[in-house]
Design a protein around this motif. Structure first.
Motif, PDB file in Angstrom:
ATOM      1  N   ALA A  24       0.732  -1.076   0.092  1.00 37.56           N
ATOM      2  CA  ALA A  24      -0.039  -0.063   0.032  1.00 37.56           C
ATOM      3  C   ALA A  24       0.835   1.320  -0.127  1.00 37.56           C
ATOM      4  CB  ALA A  24      -0.779   0.065   1.192  1.00 37.56           C
ATOM      5  N   TRP A  25       0.254   2.337  -0.304  1.00 38.43           N
ATOM      6  CA  TRP A  25       0.942   3.608  -0.259  1.00 38.43           C
ATOM      7  C   TRP A  25       0.816   4.027   1.303  1.00 38.43           C
ATOM      8  CZ3 TRP A  25       3.861   5.848  -3.536  1.00 38.43           C
ATOM      9  CH2 TRP A  25       3.459   5.550  -5.013  1.00 38.43           C
ATOM     10  N   PRO A  81       0.624 -10.693   0.458  1.00 39.19           N
ATOM     11  CA  PRO A  81      -0.068  -9.428   0.927  1.00 39.19           C
ATOM     12  C   PRO A  81      -1.216  -9.138  -0.019  1.00 39.19           C
ATOM     13  CG  PRO A  81       1.973  -8.698   0.159  1.00 39.19           C
ATOM     14  CD  PRO A  81       2.011 -10.362  -0.094  1.00 39.19           C
ATOM     15  N   GLU A  82      -2.254  -8.713   0.399  1.00 44.63           N
ATOM     16  CA  GLU A  82      -3.433  -7.760  -0.230  1.00 44.63           C
ATOM     17  C   GLU A  82      -2.616  -6.580  -0.900  1.00 44.63           C
ATOM     18  OE1 GLU A  82      -7.324  -5.584   0.728  1.00 44.63           O
ATOM     19  OE2 GLU A  82      -6.882  -7.320   2.062  1.00 44.63           O
ATOM     20  N   ILE A  83      -3.039  -6.401  -1.950  1.00 47.09           N
ATOM     21  CA  ILE A  83      -2.526  -5.262  -2.757  1.00 47.09           C
ATOM     22  C   ILE A  83      -3.347  -4.073  -3.009  1.00 47.09           C
ATOM     23  CG2 ILE A  83      -1.131  -4.337  -4.776  1.00 47.09           C
ATOM     24  CD1 ILE A  83      -0.364  -7.079  -5.313  1.00 47.09           C
ATOM     25  N   ASP A  84      -3.474  -2.862  -2.365  1.00 45.16           N
ATOM     26  CA  ASP A  84      -4.329  -2.080  -2.743  1.00 45.16           C
ATOM     27  C   ASP A  84      -4.481  -1.590  -4.222  1.00 45.16           C
ATOM     28  OD1 ASP A  84      -4.561  -1.850   0.324  1.00 45.16           O
ATOM     29  OD2 ASP A  84      -3.834   0.161   0.408  1.00 45.16           O
ATOM     30  N   ASP A  85      -5.477  -1.295  -4.547  1.00 46.86           N
ATOM     31  CA  ASP A  85      -5.831  -0.973  -5.916  1.00 46.86           C
ATOM     32  C   ASP A  85      -4.909   0.125  -6.373  1.00 46.86           C
ATOM     33  OD1 ASP A  85      -7.762  -2.909  -6.140  1.00 46.86           O
ATOM     34  OD2 ASP A  85      -9.559  -1.565  -5.884  1.00 46.86           O
ATOM     35  N   PRO A  90       2.043   0.611  -9.857  1.00 45.51           N
ATOM     36  CA  PRO A  90       3.289   1.006  -9.665  1.00 45.51           C
ATOM     37  C   PRO A  90       4.115  -0.222  -8.970  1.00 45.51           C
ATOM     38  CG  PRO A  90       2.058   2.673  -8.855  1.00 45.51           C
ATOM     39  CD  PRO A  90       1.200   1.553  -9.288  1.00 45.51           C
ATOM     40  N   TYR A  91       3.262  -1.226  -7.975  1.00 45.09           N
ATOM     41  CA  TYR A  91       3.867  -2.259  -7.584  1.00 45.09           C
ATOM     42  C   TYR A  91       4.248  -3.289  -8.315  1.00 45.09           C
ATOM     43  CZ  TYR A  91       4.330  -6.551  -4.506  1.00 45.09           C
ATOM     44  OH  TYR A  91       4.876  -7.818  -4.227  1.00 45.09           O
TER      45      TYR A  91
END
Length: 106
Positions: A24-25, A81-85, A90-91
């Protein structure tokens, strides 16, 4: 305020590396001692075992670090991990070799 894509894992209430985690950011204060993540205020505390930040409201412990390209962010667990939208693009570019922005100090 600096903003960076990070790996964040909740440590409180879970066995080693079994807590939920996110890519996440995360926003950081000028001193890099305070992080803001998912509406939480996290403070750095070097004296914690297996964590480097704590939630100022709940006391829950977190591990916050830069993501790893080989996706081995959890030290003893391979749970992804869960990746935020908003961090997904960028990830995935990072996983393909693009550099993430670095912090200036701290």
């Amino acid at each position: 305020m600096a903003r960076r894509i990070m790996y964040v894992q909740l440590k409180a209430g879970y066995d080693t590396d079994r807590g939920p985690s996110w890519i996440a950011w995360v926003r950081f204060s000028k001193t890099w001692k305070t992080a803001y993540f998912h509406g939480r205020t996290l403070r750095r505390w070097r004296g914690l075992f297996d964590a480097n930040f704590y939630d100022v409201e709940t006391g829950e412990r977190f591990w916050v670090s830069g993501p790893k390209r080989d996706q081995t962010d959890g030290r003893y667990s391979r749970v992804l991990p869960e990746i935020d939208d908003d961090a997904r693009g960028p990830y995935f570019e990072f996983l393909r070799g693009t550099r993430l922005s670095r912090r200036e100090h701290g």
